[in-house]
Design a protein around this motif. Structure first.
Motif, short mmCIF file in Angstrom:
data_model
loop_
_atom_site.label_atom_id
_atom_site.label_comp_id
_atom_site.label_asym_id
_atom_site.label_seq_id
_atom_site.Cartn_x
_atom_site.Cartn_y
_atom_site.Cartn_z
N ALA A 1 -66.86 -33.11 -23.96
CA ALA A 1 -66.39 -34.63 -23.69
C ALA A 1 -65.06 -35.13 -23.26
N LEU A 2 -64.47 -34.10 -23.51
CA LEU A 2 -62.94 -34.20 -23.14
C LEU A 2 -62.62 -34.02 -21.74
N PRO A 3 -61.86 -34.98 -20.83
CA PRO A 3 -61.53 -34.50 -19.66
C PRO A 3 -60.73 -33.41 -19.60
N ILE A 4 -61.12 -32.38 -18.30
CA ILE A 4 -60.29 -30.99 -18.00
C ILE A 4 -58.90 -31.22 -18.25
N PRO A 5 -58.32 -32.22 -17.56
CA PRO A 5 -56.74 -32.12 -17.81
C PRO A 5 -56.31 -32.31 -19.18
N LEU A 6 -56.97 -33.00 -20.03
CA LEU A 6 -56.64 -33.40 -21.53
C LEU A 6 -57.05 -31.87 -22.20
N GLN A 7 -58.09 -31.36 -22.06
CA GLN A 7 -58.53 -29.89 -22.73
C GLN A 7 -57.32 -29.08 -22.52
N SER A 8 -56.98 -28.86 -21.15
CA SER A 8 -55.86 -28.03 -20.63
C SER A 8 -54.51 -28.56 -21.41
N ALA A 9 -54.33 -29.96 -21.60
CA ALA A 9 -52.91 -30.09 -22.11
C ALA A 9 -53.02 -30.00 -23.85
N LEU A 10 -54.32 -30.09 -24.41
CA LEU A 10 -54.17 -29.76 -25.66
C LEU A 10 -53.98 -28.30 -25.97
N LEU A 11 -54.56 -27.24 -24.98
CA LEU A 11 -54.29 -25.91 -25.32
C LEU A 11 -52.89 -25.59 -25.14
N LEU A 12 -52.32 -26.29 -23.93
CA LEU A 12 -51.02 -26.04 -23.55
C LEU A 12 -50.00 -26.35 -24.99
#
Length: 120
Positions: free
Chosen positions: A7-18
Motif C-alpha cells: 500500500a505504501l508508494p515505492i519511494p516511501l518504502q525505500s525511504a523508511l528502510l533507509l
C-alpha cells in the motif's frame, strides 16, 4: 509481501528502510565514540561491523526497492538527506554535541541537491 508494504508508494518504502538503515549505520560509525571510548579500537571495529550487518540488511533492499521508481542519483541524494536527518539528533542527543548552524546550512545544501535530482 505484506499488504502494508504494497500500500505504501515505492519511494516511501525505500525511504523508511533507509531511515532504519541509517540508524544502524550511525551507531556503527559513531556510537563507539561514546560507548567504547576506553576500549581498544579493534573491539570497537568488531562491534561496529556487527552493527553494520543490520545496516546492510536494510540498505540493500531499500535501494533495490527504490530503484523501481527512482534513479540511482535520486536514491543517493535521498540517502544523504536521511543520513543528515538521523545524524544530527544522534550527535546532539546521544553524543552530547552542541547544535550548530552548520547543520542547517548543510541541510539547505541538500535541499538544493534534492531539487536538482528530483526536478523533471
Amino acid at each position: 509481501m505484506n499488504s502494508l508494504a504494497l500500500a505504501l508508494p515505492i519511494p516511501l518504502q525505500s525511504a523508511l528502510l533507509l531511515v532504519a538503515s541509517n540508524v544502524f549505520m550511525t551507531f556503527a560509525w559513531y556510537g563507539h565514540l561514546k560507548s567504547m571510548a576506553s576500549k581498544p579500537w579493534i573491539y570497537a571495529a568488531l562491534v561496529s561491523w556487527g552493527i553494520a550487518l543490520f545496516e546492510y540488511l536494510l540498505q540493500v533492499p531499500a535501494n533495490r526497492i527504490g530503484v523501481q521508481a527512482l534513479n540511482v542519483g535520486q536514491l543517493k541524494v535521498m540517502q544523504e538527506i536521511i543520513s543528515l536527518s538521523v545524524f544530527v539528533p544522534f550527535a546532539v542527543f546521544y553524543l552530547g554535541q552542541p547544535f550548530k548552524l552548520d547543520y542547517v546550512w548543510a541541510a539547505l545544501c541538500l535541499v538544493g541537491a534534492a531539487y536538482f535530482m528530483f526536478r523533471s
